[in-house]
Design a protein around this motif. Structure first.
Motif, mmCIF file in Angstrom:
data_model
loop_
_atom_site.group_PDB
_atom_site.id
_atom_site.type_symbol
_atom_site.label_atom_id
_atom_site.label_comp_id
_atom_site.label_asym_id
_atom_site.label_seq_id
_atom_site.Cartn_x
_atom_site.Cartn_y
_atom_site.Cartn_z
ATOM 1 N N PHE A 116 0.681 -1.170 0.047
ATOM 2 C CA PHE A 116 0.130 0.022 -0.078
ATOM 3 C C PHE A 116 0.936 1.260 -0.046
ATOM 4 O O PHE A 116 0.441 2.094 -0.751
ATOM 5 C CB PHE A 116 -0.814 0.159 1.048
ATOM 6 N N CYS A 120 0.256 4.306 -2.705
ATOM 7 C CA CYS A 120 0.042 5.469 -1.994
ATOM 8 C C CYS A 120 0.740 6.456 -2.756
ATOM 9 O O CYS A 120 0.418 7.591 -3.143
ATOM 10 C CB CYS A 120 0.029 5.457 -0.444
ATOM 11 N N LEU A 300 -5.952 9.392 3.180
ATOM 12 C CA LEU A 300 -5.635 8.613 2.129
ATOM 13 C C LEU A 300 -4.212 7.877 2.216
ATOM 14 O O LEU A 300 -4.040 6.969 1.402
ATOM 15 C CB LEU A 300 -5.594 9.473 0.761
ATOM 16 N N MET A 306 -9.383 2.854 3.689
ATOM 17 C CA MET A 306 -9.561 2.357 2.446
ATOM 18 C C MET A 306 -11.011 2.011 2.518
ATOM 19 O O MET A 306 -11.696 1.966 1.350
ATOM 20 C CB MET A 306 -8.686 1.446 1.929
ATOM 21 N N GLU A 407 -5.618 -0.223 -6.103
ATOM 22 C CA GLU A 407 -5.068 0.771 -6.649
ATOM 23 C C GLU A 407 -6.042 1.891 -7.331
ATOM 24 O O GLU A 407 -5.858 2.928 -7.509
ATOM 25 C CB GLU A 407 -4.051 0.252 -7.897
ATOM 26 N N MET A 410 -7.627 4.157 -4.891
ATOM 27 C CA MET A 410 -6.563 5.222 -4.476
ATOM 28 C C MET A 410 -6.340 6.371 -5.359
ATOM 29 O O MET A 410 -6.195 7.340 -5.194
ATOM 30 C CB MET A 410 -5.405 4.488 -4.043
ATOM 31 N N SER A 414 -7.078 10.305 -4.955
ATOM 32 C CA SER A 414 -6.055 11.058 -4.888
ATOM 33 C C SER A 414 -6.176 12.115 -5.932
ATOM 34 O O SER A 414 -5.788 13.449 -5.490
ATOM 35 C CB SER A 414 -4.741 10.348 -4.723
#
Length: 450
Positions: A116, A120, A300, A306, A407, A410, A414
């Protein structure tokens, strides 16, 4: 209501020669409209029969109940061998079982938490690159390809995409992706192994270049493993995991094959899904606002949070339904079968088209609509079990499915936390199938700071 774009279907009846030309150019628009409502359709050539199935019972038998009786088709696999060699994506039988015994432990649940931080960091860098385009209209497909490749290199080899070798692999793969059709001559005509397959010169050259670069990365990693200095990433985990039955590990050449498919499956598919997700959120700004609000309310950088990104996850799931990165899977019968009371001979091709199954209008309610709330409905939950295969199913389910979902969620959170994407000035994108479902002429969006 606005509906996301899909290819214009061809006329119902065309000659085999016309179909081959259409198929080579784009697998999606080569298909007739009736396949969106058919339970099964037969396609005949002088050499073999092919059956596209949308029937949940048949799909369950092929993928889950008797997968050994339906190996992957060599007709399709032959087109990918210049790049993928004997990777787990193409093998069958004992070879495939051995490869999965070595690969699967690297993608077990606990590994998601370990990888992760790399995901990230790649997502943060992607958001920063998008922010650098604020106030401009851009084609987002190159940006999502860059972001997905960064994730793969960080999680596999602990190097960012700005590493020289990683960058060279990425550039070569862009060439390969656009030049490689899904099918070649062997998909339609039975030819001996010594007959040239019709690979384009550009395709062969880019495949050789990619494999040389991956070989360099793999040799370097083996040296680090031997010296006891290797980082504990996915490449190290896979290269040091012995087959529990034989005790053997992948050698360097075998690992090159596996890294090639990890890059194809983990980079190209994620790039496709992320690009279409951003387009859909530009097309439906109310949903984009909900994703942004959710992202701004979460940390995040914290893996445990998550689970709070439920709206974003449902948006990404709906994107995978409407634009499955891998649009079709092909299996082959090894014995006589009966599908929907029809006799099927050995050697027939069984096509499971996620593209059509995910839009099957006798199963899904409003199949062409973008509706992330459908996953909470009775129809959506039933179809999720019987008609939703973005990562395949059964023993050959993608080992990185959980990785890909983390993925995708995220990246969306983001990028959209502080930015807005708006529709570009051109016409809507037209989905076409290269190695994955991409846009025919790119996806133009305007990037705006919130």
């Amino acid at each position: 209501m606005i509906q996301p774009p899909k290819p214009k279907a061809r006329a119902d009846k065309v000659s085999l020669w016309q179909y081959m030309r259409l198929f080579r150019r784009d697998i999606l628009s080569a298909q007739p409209e009736r396949l969106y409502r058919a339970w099964m359709a037969e396609f005949r050539t002088p050499f073999f029969r092919s059956y596209m199935v949308n029937d949940a019972e048949v799909i369950r038998a092929v993928l889950k109940e008797r997968p050994q009786a339906f190996p992957k088709s060599g007709r399709v696999g032959s087109g990918l061998r210049p790049l993928l060699g004997n990777s787990v994506f193409l093998t069958n039988g004992a070879a495939w079982e051995r490869q999965r015994r070595i690969i699967d432990p690297a993608f077990e649940g606990g590994r998601l938490r370990e990888t992760f931080p790399s995901i990230c960091q790649a997502a943060q860098d992607a958001a920063a690159r998008f922010a650098g385009h604020a106030g401009r209209e851009i084609d987002i497909e190159p940006e999502t390809s860059h972001a997905a490749a960064d994730v793969i290199f960080r999680t596999l080899f602990s190097i960012p995409i700005d590493h020289a070798v990683a960058h060279d692999v990425f550039e070569a793969f862009q060439t390969y992706q656009r030049s490689q059709p899904i099918l070649n001559l062997a998909a339609f005509v039975p030819v001996p192994s010594w007959v040239p397959r019709g690979y384009r010169r550009e395709t062969r050259a880019s495949a050789r270049r990619i494999r040389r670069l991956i070989h360099q990365l793999t040799l370097n990693r083996q040296a680090e493993i031997d010296a006891g200095s290797a980082p504990q990433d996915l490449a190290t985990k896979i290269m040091t995991t012995p087959d529990p039955e034989t005790g053997q590990r992948f050698d360097v050449e075998e690992m090159v094959d596996q890294v090639a498919i990890f890059f194809l499956a983990g980079h190209e598919t994620s790039a496709s899904a992320l690009a279409w997700a951003l387009y859909l959120l530009a097309l439906f700004p109310d949903w984009q606002d909900r994703v942004t609000e959710e992202a701004q309310g979460a940390d995040l950088a914290d893996f445990s949070q998550m689970s709070k990104l439920k709206i974003t996850r449902d948006v990404f799931r709906e994107t995978l339904r409407l634009y499955p990165p891998v649009p079709m899977m092909v299996r082959e019968t090894t014995q006589a079968e009966t599908f929907r009371k029809r006799a099927i001979r050995p050697g027939a091709q069984v096509v499971i088209s996620q593209w059509h199954l995910h839009r099957q209008n006798r199963m899904w309610e409003r199949p062409d609509d973008f509706d992330p709330t459908r996953w909470e409905t009775e129809n959506g939950q039933a179809c999720a079990r019987d008609a939703y295969l973005p990562f395949s199913a059964g023993p050959r389910v993608c080992p990185g499915a959980g990785f890909a979902m983390i993925e995708g969620v995220m990246m969306l959170a983001s990028i959209l936390r502080d930015l807005r994407v708006e529709l570009g000035s051109g016409p809507p994108p037209v989905p076409v199938a290269h190695l994955t479902v991409r846009s025919q002429s790119g996806i133009a969006l305007r990037i705006v700071r919130r």
